[in-house]
Design a protein around this motif. Structure first.
Motif: not given
Lengths: 112, 114
Positions: B32, B34, B36, B38, B44, B89, B99-106
């Motif tokens: 999944y 997404l 975002y 900001k 975000p 993002f 995996a834990d939670g939502l993993t974001f890019g930089k």
């Protein structure tokens, strides 16, 4: 309207002090998260919770703790603040793993 | 090891043209995704998402494309408007665990030029 609020918005503290950042959501979401945002690193997960009494460590959990005594709140505690913890902290909540997370406005923490 | 990568720190696009923001991921458990947006001094805000069972999702001017074999997704904004200037993002989650939670890019800083 439902919302997620963080307090304080800005905080300056001294090295070694204990600091608690508040996060309150009124969506009745089970999932809650704390992230920190630093230049060059994006958003990194500190701790998260799937529900009351549940807490889990994220990618950068050292020096932080959380507790979940009710659905609405997930306070983040810095046990002994360090300069490396100067950052912008974001709290978020989501209904499920296939729904978007809603973020608070952020808390800018400066450790001097 | 970064599991979600946004290799372009910034992108400049002329108003009215198409903006294409790219994101790559390494964790095959992610299913999944997404995007975002900001603005400075704000949290975000969710923009658009896509499940791994789809390869495209559209919402107004925003379209997300997913290429699972390449572990790549992209966000297209057409036409780009000045209010689109923000940091974007990419985020991913593994709904079945892994995996834990939502993993974001930089993040990618999109600048729309008049």
């Amino acid at each position: 309207d439902a919302e997620i609020t963080q307090s304080p918005r800005h905080k300056i503290t001294e090295t070694g002090r204990q600091v608690t950042l508040a996060c309150h959501q009124t969506w009745n979401h089970n999932n809650m998260f704390w992230y920190r945002q630093d230049l060059g690193h994006g958003l990194r997960l500190i701790h998260y919770s799937y529900g009351v009494q549940d807490t889990n460590k994220g990618e950068v959990s050292d020096g932080y703790s959380v507790s979940r005594s009710n659905t609405e709140d997930l306070p983040l505690t810095l046990e002994s603040a360090a300069s490396s913890q100067t950052s912008v902290y974001f709290c978020a909540s989501s209904e499920s793993w296939v729904s978007e997370a809603f973020f608070g406005q952020g808390t800018r923490l400066t450790v001097v | 090891d970064q599991q979600v990568k946004q290799n372009s720190p910034s992108l400049s696009v002329q108003e009215g043209r198409i903006s294409i923001l790219n994101c790559d991921y390494t964790n095959s458990m992610f299913d999944y995704f997404l995007w975002y947006k900001k603005y400075p001094a704000e949290g975000p805000t969710f923009l658009i998402s896509i499940s791994s069972i789809k390869d495209k999702n559209e919402d107004g001017r925003f379209t997300v494309f997913l290429n699972k074999s390449a572990k790549h997704l992209s966000l297209h904004i057409v036409p780009s408007q000045p209010g689109d200037s923000a940091v974007y993002f990419c985020a991913a989650s593994a709904t079945g665990g892994g995996a834990d939670g939502l993993t974001f890019g930089k993040g990618t800083h999109l600048i729309i030029q008049p």
